[in-house]
Enzyme design. Structure first.
Site, PDB file in Angstrom:
ATOM      1  N   CYS A 161     -15.871 -97.448  58.568  1.00  0.00           N
ATOM      2  CA  CYS A 161     -17.171 -97.080  59.131  1.00  0.00           C
ATOM      3  C   CYS A 161     -17.782 -95.836  58.478  1.00  0.00           C
ATOM      4  O   CYS A 161     -18.923 -95.477  58.790  1.00  0.00           O
ATOM      5  CB  CYS A 161     -17.040 -96.841  60.630  1.00  0.00           C
ATOM      6  SG  CYS A 161     -16.081 -98.111  61.449  1.00  0.00           S
ATOM      7  N   HIS A 293     -21.682 -90.202  65.407  1.00  0.00           N
ATOM      8  CA  HIS A 293     -21.040 -91.489  65.120  1.00  0.00           C
ATOM      9  C   HIS A 293     -21.197 -92.379  66.356  1.00  0.00           C
ATOM     10  O   HIS A 293     -21.518 -93.556  66.228  1.00  0.00           O
ATOM     11  CB  HIS A 293     -19.578 -91.264  64.757  1.00  0.00           C
ATOM     12  CG  HIS A 293     -18.885 -92.495  64.274  1.00  0.00           C
ATOM     13  ND1 HIS A 293     -19.340 -93.221  63.207  1.00  0.00           N
ATOM     14  CD2 HIS A 293     -17.768 -93.143  64.723  1.00  0.00           C
ATOM     15  CE1 HIS A 293     -18.544 -94.265  63.005  1.00  0.00           C
ATOM     16  NE2 HIS A 293     -17.589 -94.234  63.907  1.00  0.00           N
ATOM     17  N   GLU A 304     -15.535 -87.066  69.728  1.00  0.00           N
ATOM     18  CA  GLU A 304     -16.631 -86.508  68.937  1.00  0.00           C
ATOM     19  C   GLU A 304     -17.279 -85.329  69.668  1.00  0.00           C
ATOM     20  O   GLU A 304     -17.615 -84.313  69.042  1.00  0.00           O
ATOM     21  CB  GLU A 304     -17.684 -87.579  68.642  1.00  0.00           C
ATOM     22  CG  GLU A 304     -18.779 -87.090  67.700  1.00  0.00           C
ATOM     23  CD  GLU A 304     -19.637 -88.211  67.149  1.00  0.00           C
ATOM     24  OE1 GLU A 304     -20.416 -87.936  66.208  1.00  0.00           O
ATOM     25  OE2 GLU A 304     -19.555 -89.350  67.639  1.00  0.00           O
ATOM     26  N   LYS A 325     -26.607 -96.060  67.169  1.00  0.00           N
ATOM     27  CA  LYS A 325     -25.868 -97.319  67.327  1.00  0.00           C
ATOM     28  C   LYS A 325     -26.224 -98.014  68.637  1.00  0.00           C
ATOM     29  O   LYS A 325     -26.009 -99.224  68.766  1.00  0.00           O
ATOM     30  CB  LYS A 325     -24.364 -97.064  67.265  1.00  0.00           C
ATOM     31  CG  LYS A 325     -23.820 -96.766  65.873  1.00  0.00           C
ATOM     32  CD  LYS A 325     -22.303 -96.671  65.885  1.00  0.00           C
ATOM     33  CE  LYS A 325     -21.741 -96.386  64.497  1.00  0.00           C
ATOM     34  NZ  LYS A 325     -21.991 -94.993  64.063  1.00  0.00           N
ATOM     35  N   HIS A 330     -23.170-101.256  65.750  1.00  0.00           N
ATOM     36  CA  HIS A 330     -22.231-100.650  64.803  1.00  0.00           C
ATOM     37  C   HIS A 330     -22.157-101.557  63.578  1.00  0.00           C
ATOM     38  O   HIS A 330     -21.408-102.548  63.558  1.00  0.00           O
ATOM     39  CB  HIS A 330     -20.854-100.485  65.440  1.00  0.00           C
ATOM     40  CG  HIS A 330     -19.954 -99.575  64.655  1.00  0.00           C
ATOM     41  ND1 HIS A 330     -20.181 -99.255  63.331  1.00  0.00           N
ATOM     42  CD2 HIS A 330     -18.818 -98.911  65.000  1.00  0.00           C
ATOM     43  CE1 HIS A 330     -19.239 -98.442  62.897  1.00  0.00           C
ATOM     44  NE2 HIS A 330     -18.396 -98.219  63.891  1.00  0.00           N
ATOM     45  N   PHE A 389     -12.098 -95.686  61.322  1.00  0.00           N
ATOM     46  CA  PHE A 389     -10.709 -96.077  61.531  1.00  0.00           C
ATOM     47  C   PHE A 389      -9.887 -95.586  60.344  1.00  0.00           C
ATOM     48  O   PHE A 389     -10.347 -95.574  59.205  1.00  0.00           O
ATOM     49  CB  PHE A 389     -10.593 -97.599  61.620  1.00  0.00           C
ATOM     50  CG  PHE A 389     -10.847 -98.165  62.988  1.00  0.00           C
ATOM     51  CD1 PHE A 389     -11.021 -97.362  64.092  1.00  0.00           C
ATOM     52  CD2 PHE A 389     -10.899 -99.544  63.167  1.00  0.00           C
ATOM     53  CE1 PHE A 389     -11.247 -97.895  65.348  1.00  0.00           C
ATOM     54  CE2 PHE A 389     -11.126-100.096  64.426  1.00  0.00           C
ATOM     55  CZ  PHE A 389     -11.293 -99.277  65.517  1.00  0.00           C
TER      56      PHE A 389
END
Length: 401
Positions: A161, A293, A304, A325, A330, A389
């Site tokens: 990502c 994010h 976050e 998002k 996403h 990830f």
């Protein structure tokens, strides 16, 4: 002294529209691109929602002879790259010497899936002769290079990502080092294939009802697709050709959690943010806006927020933080590109994108998430976060020009 980097062109295709103007108008209006997932047999999937590109006809963008070589992820990359180059007003000579760095989390999954269906389900004995050049992870970068005439450094970055954000960072570093004056950079992904969706279902991080980042009742992410591409230039090159400059890319920061493959680290994210601010030589108290994010998962949003507290200390309470998002989904390797563009345009128009579907802060989520409606507010300095990830983090600092 390194060259300063500016942003002169933007291009996107996403669930919010087939071009960048549609994307930005939807972001400002707080419109959602998330809808019922289309294109699959009823009952075949548990996943009910997706942020799919609507009204997309490849034949409207590409010659029929080219389509056999273009996986959907490459199509998206080309559409967004073309728009960014047209927006920048680049001539053929500038493009010849330019770089292209294209991020992708998945690569040509459509091609992979078609091939597996052909061989294992239909029991055919041969694959299509274009299977490799169509589906390889670098196919989109190669197609952008060939169709735009880019003959400088061209390569693919894949860091899940964070792919688009890492690609933009690499392009900026080449400009700063004087290797090139111009670069096309960003990310692309087209993850809506049966096998990939089943794989995401197995992770149990996908929402069944909507994407509500930072909300108490958030239930996971919603997959999206598309591409976001930008043209970066050295400031001297842009000024020499009297280019329109959107903003300055002032700094990039990268880090790895070196921890868990799916569980994010606040300390790892904080290191990337701190590195970006140090690179930009900007004090943390100067930051106005954070494009988060913000996936809508329990782990990401809490972590976050913690990272923002670690870096910004008491100033965190003054930050405006939002997750786009919640609107475009996403889009995996493309997300950082779309979010970078949203951040640039937020600075240009003095409009802070909202976090839509916000129902109230979750535990550990105590910042100003610009809930549900865009906010008129001048932004001088913003950061755009991508945390992937595998603990692969990339953060950009964008400032008013």
């Amino acid at each position: 002294m390194s060259n300063r980097v500016v942003i002169t062109g933007l291009g996107s295709i996403s669930a919010l529209g087939l071009n960048n103007e549609a994307f930005w108008q939807a972001i400002k209006a707080g419109q959602s691109g998330i809808d019922t997932l289309q294109g699959f047999a009823p009952g075949a999937l548990k996943m009910a929602l997706g942020a799919q590109v609507k009204g997309f006809d490849p034949a409207a963008f590409f010659a029929q002879k080219d389509l056999p070589l273009l996986d959907r992820y490459s199509q998206f990359a080309l559409i967004a790259a073309r728009e960014s180059v047209e927006d920048a007003g680049l001539d053929a000579e500038s493009l010849t010497q330019a770089a292209a760095v294209i991020g992708t989390g998945c690569g040509g999954k459509e091609t992979d899936e078609m091939t597996y269906d052909h061989l294992y389900k239909q029991q055919k004995t041969r694959a299509h002769p274009f299977t490799i050049p169509r589906g390889m992870p670098s196919a989109a970068a190669s197609q952008v290079s060939m169709q735009l005439g880019i003959q400088g450094p061209v390569f693919t970055v894949s860091s899940a990502c964070s792919s688009a954000n890492h690609a933009i960072a690499q392009a900026a570093l080449m400009i700063r080092a004087g290797i090139v004056d111009v670069a096309v950079a960003g990310g692309t992904d087209a993850p809506f294939t049966f096998g990939l969706i089943k794989s995401w279902e197995a992770l149990r991080v996908v929402s069944s009802d909507n994407c509500r980042p930072f909300s108490e009742d958030r239930s996971g992410l919603v997959l999206g697709e598309g591409a976001g591409m930008v043209v970066l230039e050295s400031e001297a090159h842009a000024k020499k050709r009297s280019a329109h400059i959107y903003a300055r890319l002032s700094g990039s920061g990268m880090s790895s959690d070196a921890g868990h493959i799916t569980d994010p680290s606040a300390q790892g994210a904080a290191r990337a943010i701190t590195a970006a601010l140090l690179d930009a030589e900007i004090d943390y108290q100067a930051v106005d806006y954070v494009n988060a994010h913000g996936t809508g998962t329990q782990a990401n949003d809490r972590t976050e927020t913690e990272a923002l507290h670690l870096v910004f200390k008491s100033h965190a309470a003054k930050l405006m933080v939002s997750s786009t998002k919640s609107m475009h989904g996403h889009a995996l390797g493309a997300s950082g590109g779309l979010e970078f563009i949203a951040t640039v345009l937020a600075i240009r128009d003095s409009v802070v994108p909202p976090t839509i579907n916000f129902t109230g802060p979750g535990e550990g989520c105590d910042l100003d998430y610009v809930p549900n409606s865009a906010r008129a507010h001048k932004i001088n300095t913003a950061i755009s976060n991508s945390f992937a990830f595998g603990g692969l983090n990339s953060v950009q600092v964008i400032t008013r020009f």
